[in-house]
Scaffold this motif. Structure first.
Motif, PDB file in Angstrom:
ATOM      1  N   UNK A   1       0.835  -1.204   0.000  1.00 34.86           N
ATOM      2  CA  UNK A   1       0.000   0.000   0.000  1.00 34.86           C
ATOM      3  C   UNK A   1       0.869   1.254   0.000  1.00 34.86           C
ATOM      4  N   UNK A   2       1.912   1.257   0.792  1.00 34.65           N
ATOM      5  CA  UNK A   2       2.818   2.412   0.847  1.00 34.65           C
ATOM      6  C   UNK A   2       3.545   2.610  -0.485  1.00 34.65           C
ATOM      7  N   UNK A   3       3.987   1.514  -1.088  1.00 35.13           N
ATOM      8  CA  UNK A   3       4.668   1.603  -2.382  1.00 35.13           C
ATOM      9  C   UNK A   3       3.738   2.219  -3.423  1.00 35.13           C
ATOM     10  N   UNK A   4       2.496   1.744  -3.463  1.00 40.38           N
ATOM     11  CA  UNK A   4       1.546   2.271  -4.444  1.00 40.38           C
ATOM     12  C   UNK A   4       1.219   3.735  -4.188  1.00 40.38           C
TER      13      UNK A   4
ATOM     14  N   UNK B   1      -5.843  -0.798 -16.282  1.00 41.28           N
ATOM     15  CA  UNK B   1      -7.120  -0.412 -15.673  1.00 41.28           C
ATOM     16  C   UNK B   1      -7.054  -0.350 -14.156  1.00 41.28           C
ATOM     17  N   UNK B   2      -6.270  -1.223 -13.568  1.00 44.88           N
ATOM     18  CA  UNK B   2      -6.107  -1.230 -12.113  1.00 44.88           C
ATOM     19  C   UNK B   2      -5.458   0.068 -11.631  1.00 44.88           C
ATOM     20  N   UNK B   3      -4.540   0.614 -12.412  1.00 43.02           N
ATOM     21  CA  UNK B   3      -3.877   1.866 -12.050  1.00 43.02           C
ATOM     22  C   UNK B   3      -4.886   3.001 -11.999  1.00 43.02           C
ATOM     23  N   UNK B   4      -5.762   3.060 -12.964  1.00 43.32           N
ATOM     24  CA  UNK B   4      -6.775   4.113 -12.975  1.00 43.32           C
ATOM     25  C   UNK B   4      -7.688   3.993 -11.765  1.00 43.32           C
TER      26      UNK B   4
ATOM     27  N   UNK C   1       1.452  -4.501 -17.115  1.00 37.47           N
ATOM     28  CA  UNK C   1       1.659  -4.637 -15.674  1.00 37.47           C
ATOM     29  C   UNK C   1       1.248  -3.369 -14.940  1.00 37.47           C
ATOM     30  N   UNK C   2       1.129  -3.483 -13.645  1.00 36.53           N
ATOM     31  CA  UNK C   2       0.739  -2.366 -12.788  1.00 36.53           C
ATOM     32  C   UNK C   2       1.794  -1.266 -12.770  1.00 36.53           C
ATOM     33  N   UNK C   3       3.057  -1.662 -12.796  1.00 42.55           N
ATOM     34  CA  UNK C   3       4.182  -0.731 -12.711  1.00 42.55           C
ATOM     35  C   UNK C   3       4.996  -0.830 -13.986  1.00 42.55           C
ATOM     36  N   UNK C   4       5.584   0.287 -14.406  1.00 43.41           N
ATOM     37  CA  UNK C   4       6.480   0.245 -15.556  1.00 43.41           C
ATOM     38  C   UNK C   4       7.785   0.952 -15.225  1.00 43.41           C
TER      39      UNK C   4
END
Length: 114
Positions: free
Chosen positions: A5-8, A78-81, A61-64
């Motif tokens: 959670x902190x990373x995101x 879509x998860x990022x949005x 992926x979630x991260x790039x």
């Protein structure tokens, strides 16, 4: 997990420019470390590295990865949005809660006509 959670949250705040692994791990360490639960900076850094590598393997992926050691959230996912919207809602709830003033009036009521 709390670290994820902190990373995101750090990646959301970093925006499109991204942020280095070192800065992310420092933030996670400062946010999760406490007097009663001391954490090793090295262990946190290793966890952050593994999390980012695990979550940036494909184009969707979630991260790039933008540059060497610089990561950001993948805006095409879509998860990022959804994370952006959730983070904005959480921030608005915190900002809307007015703080009550529990301080005592040191001089009393000065308009009492004394």
């Amino acid at each position: 997990m709390q670290y994820d959670k902190e990373i995101l949250q750090v990646l959301i705040e970093a925006g499109c420019e991204g942020i280095s692994v070192q800065k992310i791990s420092r933030h996670v360490h400062n946010a999760c470390n406490s007097l009663f639960n001391p954490l090793s900076q090295r262990d946190i850094h290793k966890y952050v590295q593994q999390f980012l590598l695990r979550n940036c393997k494909t184009d969707t992926s979630l991260v790039e990865k933008t540059k060497k050691g610089i990561y950001r959230l993948n805006v095409n996912n879509g998860m990022t949005q959804q994370l952006f919207l959730q983070f904005r809602e959480d921030r608005e709830i915190v900002e809307e809660a007015p703080e009550k003033d529990y301080s005592l009036d040191l001089f009393g009521n000065l308009d009492s006509g004394v």
